[in-house]
Design a protein around this motif. Sequence first.
Motif, short mmCIF file in Angstrom:
data_model
loop_
_atom_site.label_atom_id
_atom_site.label_comp_id
_atom_site.label_asym_id
_atom_site.label_seq_id
_atom_site.Cartn_x
_atom_site.Cartn_y
_atom_site.Cartn_z
N TYR A 88 -0.70 10.37 -1.18
CA TYR A 88 -0.52 9.84 -2.53
C TYR A 88 -1.73 9.04 -3.01
CZ TYR A 88 4.38 11.08 -1.80
OH TYR A 88 5.55 11.76 -1.56
N GLY A 89 -2.79 8.97 -2.19
CA GLY A 89 -4.02 8.32 -2.63
C GLY A 89 -4.14 6.86 -2.26
N VAL A 90 -3.44 6.41 -1.22
CA VAL A 90 -3.51 5.02 -0.78
C VAL A 90 -3.75 5.00 0.73
CG1 VAL A 90 -2.33 2.80 -0.61
CG2 VAL A 90 -1.95 4.26 -2.60
N ARG A 91 -4.71 4.20 1.16
CA ARG A 91 -5.00 4.06 2.58
C ARG A 91 -4.90 2.59 2.97
NH1 ARG A 91 -10.55 6.24 3.99
NH2 ARG A 91 -11.22 4.37 2.85
N VAL A 92 -4.01 2.28 3.90
CA VAL A 92 -3.86 0.93 4.42
C VAL A 92 -4.81 0.76 5.60
CG1 VAL A 92 -2.28 -0.76 5.41
CG2 VAL A 92 -1.46 0.83 3.67
N ASN A 93 -5.67 -0.24 5.54
CA ASN A 93 -6.73 -0.41 6.54
C ASN A 93 -6.24 -1.27 7.70
OD1 ASN A 93 -8.64 1.00 4.89
ND2 ASN A 93 -8.89 -0.86 3.68
N TYR A 94 -6.84 -1.04 8.86
CA TYR A 94 -6.57 -1.83 10.05
C TYR A 94 -7.57 -2.99 10.09
CZ TYR A 94 -3.33 1.63 11.88
OH TYR A 94 -2.25 2.46 12.05
N ASP A 95 -7.28 -4.00 9.30
CA ASP A 95 -8.12 -5.18 9.27
C ASP A 95 -7.29 -6.38 8.87
OD1 ASP A 95 -7.65 -4.86 6.57
OD2 ASP A 95 -9.68 -4.27 6.05
N PHE B 262 -1.44 -13.35 6.75
CA PHE B 262 -1.97 -12.35 7.68
C PHE B 262 -1.85 -10.95 7.08
CE2 PHE B 262 -0.33 -15.90 10.24
CZ PHE B 262 -1.52 -16.31 10.84
N ALA B 263 -2.45 -10.76 5.93
CA ALA B 263 -2.38 -9.49 5.21
C ALA B 263 -3.65 -8.69 5.44
CB ALA B 263 -2.17 -9.73 3.72
N SER B 264 -3.53 -7.38 5.35
CA SER B 264 -4.68 -6.49 5.47
C SER B 264 -5.05 -5.96 4.10
CB SER B 264 -4.37 -5.35 6.44
OG SER B 264 -3.20 -4.65 6.02
N SER B 265 -6.11 -5.18 4.05
CA SER B 265 -6.58 -4.61 2.79
C SER B 265 -6.12 -3.17 2.66
CB SER B 265 -8.11 -4.68 2.72
OG SER B 265 -8.69 -3.83 3.70
N LEU B 266 -6.30 -2.61 1.48
CA LEU B 266 -6.03 -1.20 1.26
C LEU B 266 -7.10 -0.62 0.35
CD1 LEU B 266 -4.74 -0.95 -1.85
CD2 LEU B 266 -2.70 -1.81 -0.71
N ASP B 267 -7.19 0.69 0.35
CA ASP B 267 -8.13 1.41 -0.50
C ASP B 267 -7.37 2.43 -1.32
OD1 ASP B 267 -10.41 0.07 0.44
OD2 ASP B 267 -10.53 1.40 2.18
N PRO C 188 -8.54 -5.22 -2.70
CA PRO C 188 -7.19 -4.76 -3.07
C PRO C 188 -6.19 -4.98 -1.94
CG PRO C 188 -8.87 -3.09 -3.54
CD PRO C 188 -9.52 -4.12 -2.68
N MET C 189 -5.01 -5.51 -2.30
CA MET C 189 -3.99 -5.78 -1.30
C MET C 189 -2.60 -5.35 -1.74
SD MET C 189 -5.48 -9.49 -0.07
CE MET C 189 -4.54 -9.57 1.43
N ALA C 190 -2.46 -4.89 -2.98
CA ALA C 190 -1.19 -4.35 -3.47
C ALA C 190 -1.50 -3.38 -4.60
CB ALA C 190 -0.26 -5.45 -3.95
N VAL C 191 -0.87 -2.23 -4.59
CA VAL C 191 -1.15 -1.20 -5.59
C VAL C 191 0.14 -0.53 -6.02
CG1 VAL C 191 -1.55 0.59 -3.84
CG2 VAL C 191 -2.58 0.83 -6.10
N MET D 151 2.20 -2.61 -0.52
CA MET D 151 1.59 -3.91 -0.28
C MET D 151 1.36 -4.09 1.20
SD MET D 151 2.69 -7.65 -1.69
CE MET D 151 1.54 -9.02 -1.53
N THR D 152 0.29 -4.79 1.55
CA THR D 152 -0.12 -4.87 2.95
C THR D 152 0.45 -6.07 3.68
OG1 THR D 152 -2.13 -6.06 2.31
CG2 THR D 152 -2.25 -3.66 2.43
N ASP D 153 1.38 -6.79 3.07
CA ASP D 153 1.97 -7.96 3.73
C ASP D 153 3.47 -7.98 3.49
OD1 ASP D 153 2.44 -10.37 4.98
OD2 ASP D 153 1.88 -11.57 3.24
N GLY D 154 4.23 -7.93 4.57
CA GLY D 154 5.69 -7.98 4.45
C GLY D 154 6.24 -9.39 4.36
N ASP D 155 5.38 -10.43 4.44
CA ASP D 155 5.85 -11.80 4.34
C ASP D 155 5.98 -12.26 2.89
OD1 ASP D 155 6.09 -12.38 7.09
OD2 ASP D 155 3.91 -12.60 7.24
N VAL D 156 5.41 -11.54 1.93
CA VAL D 156 5.51 -11.96 0.53
C VAL D 156 6.97 -12.03 0.07
CG1 VAL D 156 4.98 -11.25 -1.84
CG2 VAL D 156 3.20 -11.21 -0.10
N PRO D 157 7.85 -11.07 0.41
CA PRO D 157 9.26 -11.19 0.01
C PRO D 157 10.12 -11.92 1.03
CG PRO D 157 8.89 -9.02 0.91
CD PRO D 157 7.56 -9.73 0.96
#
Length: 284
Positions: free
Chosen positions: A15-22, A75-80, A130-133, A171-177
Amino acid sequence: MALARPGLEDMLFRYGVRVNYDLVADLQCGAVPVNMAPAGEQARFSLMPWVYHPLLAGPGEHPVTRGLNYVRAQFASSLDTLNGGEGEVDKTVLLTSSPTARRRQVPLYLSMEEVMEQPDPRVYNDAAIPMAVLVQGKFTSFYKNYPVPAGATLNGGEIRAEGGGGAVFVMTDGDVPANEVRMEGGRVLAQPLGYDPYTRQTFGNREFLLNLINYMTDDTGIMELRSREFRLRLLQPEVSRNRSAALRWKLLNVALPPVLVIVAGILLQIRRKKRHATGPNLET
């Protein structure tokens, strides 16, 4: 530090989203209590900035993030976002880091001793990570070319390779909600979403999620009612680290408004006295 993944990488990539390991570290961040007392003495806690709790912001013109306070992540990661992909979809980045951030590759060893070290601003030079799309449009099913599993029945249904339109939020962080909890009288009580018990600030996590749900369910009436404009204005990291400059700006913001009100009241009183000093002008 290893980051857990839900196993959706291939689907999101389609779908055009890549979650990075960082791991994203940001100078615009929340604070955590740290014991500053030497060993053997009574504990003395002070709030120190923790770069792994970034405060995220979004585009001011989008209905979901317009007038929104900062969203606190942990402790969130980035996305592209990737060009191409299957389907006709549009991608909108809703939350990003500040202009003073960096990406750290995992696995990574973290220690609370880092809060005692002065961060090097030259390293934090990655802006708006970017951290949420939000992905919207007509999606091509990830399982388009998959065979029907053995023993599965459709019960009169049909296999659809494409949808009529929808939205996917990543989104790259599950602690936001996630709510903070506290113990009181032997009971576990949930804190308000986005509330920081250390600084006693309430960030925009709850409003962000409600706006997102309303937007994705096409509840345009509620979204149009959002006319408030409120944002937590933080000092720039360079200024906040300079104690004299930070104190000067704080005094300016706290003391200047009352002084202006007092001066305006005195001038108004003087004007009234001068205007009525000669008495009323009576004509016969």
